[in-house]
Design a protein around this motif. Sequence first.
Motif, mmCIF file in Angstrom:
data_model
loop_
_atom_site.group_PDB
_atom_site.id
_atom_site.type_symbol
_atom_site.label_atom_id
_atom_site.label_comp_id
_atom_site.label_asym_id
_atom_site.label_seq_id
_atom_site.Cartn_x
_atom_site.Cartn_y
_atom_site.Cartn_z
ATOM 1 N N ASP A 135 0.900 -1.268 0.209
ATOM 2 C CA ASP A 135 -0.078 -0.034 -0.004
ATOM 3 C C ASP A 135 0.874 1.176 -0.068
ATOM 4 O OD1 ASP A 135 0.809 0.690 2.736
ATOM 5 O OD2 ASP A 135 -0.739 -0.543 3.358
ATOM 6 N N ARG A 154 0.749 4.957 2.088
ATOM 7 C CA ARG A 154 0.297 5.476 3.398
ATOM 8 C C ARG A 154 0.435 6.909 3.593
ATOM 9 N NH1 ARG A 154 1.441 0.902 7.538
ATOM 10 N NH2 ARG A 154 0.255 -0.370 6.132
ATOM 11 N N TRP A 199 -3.887 3.285 1.147
ATOM 12 C CA TRP A 199 -4.476 3.135 -0.109
ATOM 13 C C TRP A 199 -3.737 2.148 -1.079
ATOM 14 C CZ3 TRP A 199 -3.152 7.867 1.932
ATOM 15 C CH2 TRP A 199 -4.143 8.584 2.369
ATOM 16 N N SER A 200 -4.410 1.494 -2.094
ATOM 17 C CA SER A 200 -3.850 0.337 -2.922
ATOM 18 C C SER A 200 -2.603 1.238 -3.639
ATOM 19 C CB SER A 200 -4.841 -0.222 -3.748
ATOM 20 O OG SER A 200 -5.484 0.875 -4.666
ATOM 21 N N TYR A 201 -1.815 0.321 -4.054
ATOM 22 C CA TYR A 201 -0.361 0.884 -4.685
ATOM 23 C C TYR A 201 -0.613 0.850 -6.103
ATOM 24 C CZ TYR A 201 4.759 0.933 -5.077
ATOM 25 O OH TYR A 201 5.925 1.311 -5.493
ATOM 26 N N LYS A 217 -7.217 1.130 1.579
ATOM 27 C CA LYS A 217 -6.966 -0.486 1.777
ATOM 28 C C LYS A 217 -6.204 -0.579 3.178
ATOM 29 C CE LYS A 217 -3.911 -3.749 -0.513
ATOM 30 N NZ LYS A 217 -2.835 -4.108 -1.421
#
Lengths: 174, 174
Positions: free
Chosen positions: B61, B63, B93-95, B117
């Motif tokens: 993720d 962050r 959050w998603s990467y 996420k």
Amino acid sequence: MTHIPIFVIAAAMVVGAGGATTFSAAGADDESSPIFGIKIPPGYRDWRLISVAHEEGMLNDLRAILGNDVAIAAYRERKLPFPDGAIIARLAWSYDPLEESSKAFGHPQSFVAGLPKNGVQFMVKDSKKYASTGGWGFAQFDDGKPAGEAVQNACFACHQVAKSRDFVFTRYAP
Amino acid sequence: MTHIPIFVIAAAMVVGAGGATTFSAAGADDESSPIFGIKIPPGYRDWRLISVAHEEGMLNDLRAILGNDVAIAAYRERKLPFPDGAIIARLAWSYDPLEESSKAFGHPQSFVAGLPKNGVQFMVKDSKKYASTGGWGFAQFDDGKPAGEAVQNACFACHQVAKSRDFVFTRYAP
């Protein structure tokens, strides 16, 4: 005695305690950038978060994109184009493995922001002043000093790829 | 007519326009977490930035770590231990590779925050209430709902590695 409504006093206390206008972590650098004539906006380190990113390759950094109140409001209201007065700031730091985490996992797992890197960049919306570059002025500062013309000139060419989002790459992180 | 000092009126306008107390991007979730009894702090998405990070592996993720006014002031004054009332928030959050950038470079170059996420986490300083866990209460919320006891219990064990920094991993990004 004059009576001032409680909410006004409370609001003044909130701003006095932590408002963006009274506490600036950035220096008071006052030199304008070439081409677009932009100065470092006071207090930008206190602005709210738009999103975060990681650049690989030559840049190899972790970055945060912050917005002033006008920019944040436009993002949240999904207002495009951004209104005049919006300013978006891009901060970046070196991409460093966190020592404690590497030890615990036996390999690099957590990467954190180290020292400032790749300068600080701003996009300033002024649809009249910057009409020839999509209404945006672009500026990069390295260690508080404006970068040269070649750097400043490169911004808009690349940002044209994001024309459908008013030349802004960064989406708001919910 | 009653005269109210201009700075008080200006302060009220600033807070009305974008203050943390009047605009919360997070929901109004009101359920306390198990063990530490923590609720999602209203307006935390408006808090100022402490730093950013990227977790590889299972977490995968991007962050952001934000702090309330007490936490930010403690960081900037290098005050340890953190005073009671400090709250640190960890958003993630998603990467995601940025599509425009991958096209321009011919390979993934820029990674940006996608959807939320790995929940939202908080550390809340209360040296009396949380005396048995270094003065910190820990909480994780997934989609606005507190995670179960097993998740909440795992926090302090890991954070003990950072005991010399008052159990806080994140350093302030200058």
